[in-house]
Design a protein around this motif. Sequence first.
Motif, PDB file in Angstrom:
ATOM      1  N   VAL A   1       0.839  -1.190   0.000  1.00  0.00           N
ATOM      2  CA  VAL A   1       0.000   0.000   0.000  1.00  0.00           C
ATOM      3  C   VAL A   1       0.885   1.255   0.000  1.00  0.00           C
ATOM      4  N   PHE A   2       0.599   2.177  -0.907  1.00  0.00           N
ATOM      5  CA  PHE A   2       1.354   3.431  -0.972  1.00  0.00           C
ATOM      6  C   PHE A   2       0.775   4.445   0.009  1.00  0.00           C
ATOM      7  N   ARG A   3       1.491   5.538   0.224  1.00  0.00           N
ATOM      8  CA  ARG A   3       1.068   6.524   1.233  1.00  0.00           C
ATOM      9  C   ARG A   3      -0.100   7.382   0.760  1.00  0.00           C
ATOM     10  N   SER A   4       0.012   7.915  -0.451  1.00  0.00           N
ATOM     11  CA  SER A   4      -1.061   8.785  -0.951  1.00  0.00           C
ATOM     12  C   SER A   4      -0.928   8.973  -2.449  1.00  0.00           C
ATOM     13  N   SER A   5      -1.976   9.536  -3.049  1.00  0.00           N
ATOM     14  CA  SER A   5      -1.927   9.903  -4.469  1.00  0.00           C
ATOM     15  C   SER A   5      -2.650  11.220  -4.662  1.00  0.00           C
ATOM     16  N   VAL A   6      -2.150  12.016  -5.599  1.00  0.00           N
ATOM     17  CA  VAL A   6      -2.784  13.284  -5.965  1.00  0.00           C
ATOM     18  C   VAL A   6      -3.123  13.178  -7.441  1.00  0.00           C
ATOM     19  N   LEU A   7      -4.421  13.185  -7.742  1.00  0.00           N
ATOM     20  CA  LEU A   7      -4.888  12.805  -9.072  1.00  0.00           C
ATOM     21  C   LEU A   7      -5.811  13.859  -9.667  1.00  0.00           C
ATOM     22  N   MET A   8      -5.594  14.172 -10.939  1.00  0.00           N
ATOM     23  CA  MET A   8      -6.439  15.114 -11.670  1.00  0.00           C
ATOM     24  C   MET A   8      -7.511  14.340 -12.434  1.00  0.00           C
ATOM     25  N   PHE A   9      -8.777  14.769 -12.278  1.00  0.00           N
ATOM     26  CA  PHE A   9      -9.887  14.115 -12.962  1.00  0.00           C
ATOM     27  C   PHE A   9     -10.850  15.156 -13.539  1.00  0.00           C
ATOM     28  N   GLN A  10     -11.728  14.680 -14.399  1.00  0.00           N
ATOM     29  CA  GLN A  10     -12.871  15.490 -14.815  1.00  0.00           C
ATOM     30  C   GLN A  10     -13.651  15.862 -13.555  1.00  0.00           C
TER      31      GLN A  10
END
Length: 326
Positions: free
Chosen positions: A160-169
């Motif tokens: 499991v990774f720590r976090s993600s920052v993701l761009m979406f519609q």
Amino acid sequence: MPKVVSRKFNQKTERPSKEKKDEKAAASASAASAASRAFGPLFNKDLGQHILKNPLVAQGIVDKAYLRPTDTVLEIGPGTGNLTVKILEKCKKVVAVEMDPRLAAELQKRVHGTPDQKKLEIMIGDFMKAKLPYFDVCISNTPYQISSVLVFKLLEHRPVFRSSVLMFQREFALRLVAKPGDSLYCRLSVNVQLFAKVEHIMKVGKNNFRPPPQVESSVVRMEPRNPPPPVDFKEWDGLMRILFVRKNKTLSANFKTDSVMEMLETNYKTYCATHDMMMEDPLDMKAKVQGVLTKVGMAEERAAKMDQDDYLKLLAAFNEEGIHFC
């Protein structure tokens, strides 16, 4: 004998109009091509390529990732590297997954000869088919057509990774963070929030991209629950499919449809056979299901207003009676 008249056309005034139009179109195309080269490589619309051009937005995304000097960052769809170069300043290593070899080459050129060159690893290929390496944080300006499958591929990743920052519609992002009672609350909201804490952190207007997309965008931060909840996701999602087909109907009504009853009866018979359980004779599956709903006090509840604890309680009650959803 007929007289032959020789005539020279004045090129400025008598050239056929079609020839003029063709030359004008060619000149226009040449100018457009030159302009495109001046602003970077051509973009592939089929791959959903929209390059983030606003450096303030790019910096904001990196800041919200809370990167550490020891982090390995997975970047999905780096494009020409506007985000990548800012990420490289903050971490130990970036693994960038890019499907378009032309953009990968642009990114390689951008860092060539700089101190960051050794910190960047580029994987060329389809992210959805790639075996992902270890990473601490994921950052992505996500091609919108793969938004849902991307989210679940990340949530399935181990360790499991720590976090993600993701761009979406924008609408997709708002579905991810929607709460019970919200109009956008849906099966996607419930499934993602089972495995991760999700928050909306930034709105991004379409003019911040080149070329501009047709929709507005948003950035979310997703932090996987660690350890993951001890839930069989296929079983869980099977229940959610039933509940959210008509999320504003009562649970009792959703479970009365013939197709749902047939599926649950088949699953129940299979479960009894594989676990050496005696099966009721005659089997009244509708009464059995309604009995569970009544026992947990949810027959008149609606999925649109239920939360994670409600769903977990309901799934456990069905499983106790040998009723399964996959």
